[in-house]
Write a protein that holds these residues in place. Structure first.
Motif, PDB file in Angstrom:
ATOM      1  N   THR A  67       0.831  -1.206   0.000  1.00 46.29           N
ATOM      2  CA  THR A  67       0.000   0.000   0.000  1.00 46.29           C
ATOM      3  C   THR A  67       0.868   1.259   0.000  1.00 46.29           C
ATOM      4  O   THR A  67       0.584   2.217  -0.727  1.00 46.29           O
ATOM      5  CB  THR A  67      -0.932   0.008   1.228  1.00 46.29           C
ATOM      6  N   ALA A  68       1.922   1.271   0.802  1.00 48.36           N
ATOM      7  CA  ALA A  68       2.809   2.435   0.858  1.00 48.36           C
ATOM      8  C   ALA A  68       3.482   2.672  -0.492  1.00 48.36           C
ATOM      9  O   ALA A  68       3.562   3.819  -0.966  1.00 48.36           O
ATOM     10  CB  ALA A  68       3.854   2.248   1.949  1.00 48.36           C
ATOM     11  N   CYS A  71       0.789   3.887  -3.101  1.00 46.22           N
ATOM     12  CA  CYS A  71       0.388   5.272  -2.835  1.00 46.22           C
ATOM     13  C   CYS A  71       1.507   6.250  -3.180  1.00 46.22           C
ATOM     14  O   CYS A  71       1.251   7.321  -3.752  1.00 46.22           O
ATOM     15  CB  CYS A  71      -0.020   5.445  -1.374  1.00 46.22           C
ATOM     16  N   MET A  72       2.739   5.904  -2.844  1.00 49.41           N
ATOM     17  CA  MET A  72       3.867   6.774  -3.159  1.00 49.41           C
ATOM     18  C   MET A  72       4.028   6.929  -4.668  1.00 49.41           C
ATOM     19  O   MET A  72       4.175   8.043  -5.182  1.00 49.41           O
ATOM     20  CB  MET A  72       5.151   6.199  -2.554  1.00 49.41           C
ATOM     21  N   TRP A 103       8.923  -3.385  -2.278  1.00 49.79           N
ATOM     22  CA  TRP A 103       8.541  -2.771  -1.005  1.00 49.79           C
ATOM     23  C   TRP A 103       7.769  -3.761  -0.136  1.00 49.79           C
ATOM     24  O   TRP A 103       7.876  -3.718   1.091  1.00 49.79           O
ATOM     25  CB  TRP A 103       7.714  -1.504  -1.252  1.00 49.79           C
TER      26      TRP A 103
END
Length: 178
Positions: A67-68, A71-72, A103
């Motif tokens: 998710t990080a 989103c990034m 990631w």
């Protein structure tokens, strides 16, 4: 009042220790923990240890990493600074896959390391939880909580019958390496 916190049954042979676990369980004595210098197959089932929840933590850390990363990437490449490269659309999912995968693995691995250290109390300054230092070398130790199991003579005789080489009444919680 008796200051004994733990009754330790020290064994030379892992098979005798397993017999000791069985005989203590038959008499209704709850075992606090077992310390061995090597892994012993099937001891978790005898002691009633539940399966670890670490895989659930790994999945959650992986989802947070995915998710990080998504989103990034979406924020930087689509919303904040879109660049027209050959007329292609700004959001193309196949381009996001490698970084999102990396990631996910990164967050899972680091999260698992910290979770493992936290769950096993392996942080700096912590005194190791070892009842008898010989358990890290060549002995097998069954620790019985003396406060909850009050029939000490019965526990001693049960451990002796199972083949314990030595029985100690430990008045300290843990033995330190110092």
């Amino acid at each position: 009042m008796d200051s004994t916190k733990y009754i330790l049954g020290i064994f030379d042979d892992p098979d005798e220790m397993m017999k000791g676990i069985d005989s203590l369980k038959e008499k209704g004595v709850s075992i606090y923990d077992v310390f061995t210098p090597m892994p012993i197959h099937g001891i978790e089932n005898k002691l009633g240890i539940k399966e670890s929840r670490l895989p659930i933590a790994a999945f959650i850390f992986g989802c947070i990493g995915l998710t990080a990363a998504f989103c990034m990437l979406y924020y930087m490449l689509v919303y904040d600074w879109p660049i027209n490269i050959g007329g292609k659309p700004h959001f193309t999912a196949p381009n996001f896959v490698p970084i999102c995968f990396e990631w996910t693995v990164l967050f899972s691995s680091f999260g698992m390391v910290f979770t493992y250290f936290y769950s096993n109390h392996l942080f700096p300054g912590r005194t190791p939880r070892v009842m008898d230092l010989r358990a890290t070398n060549d002995r097998f130790v069954i620790a019985v909580n003396a406060k909850t199991n009050t029939q000490h003579d019965q526990i001693d005789s049960c451990l002796k019958e199972a083949g314990a080489v030595e029985i100690k009444h430990n008045d300290r919680k843990y033995v330190s390496y110092e």
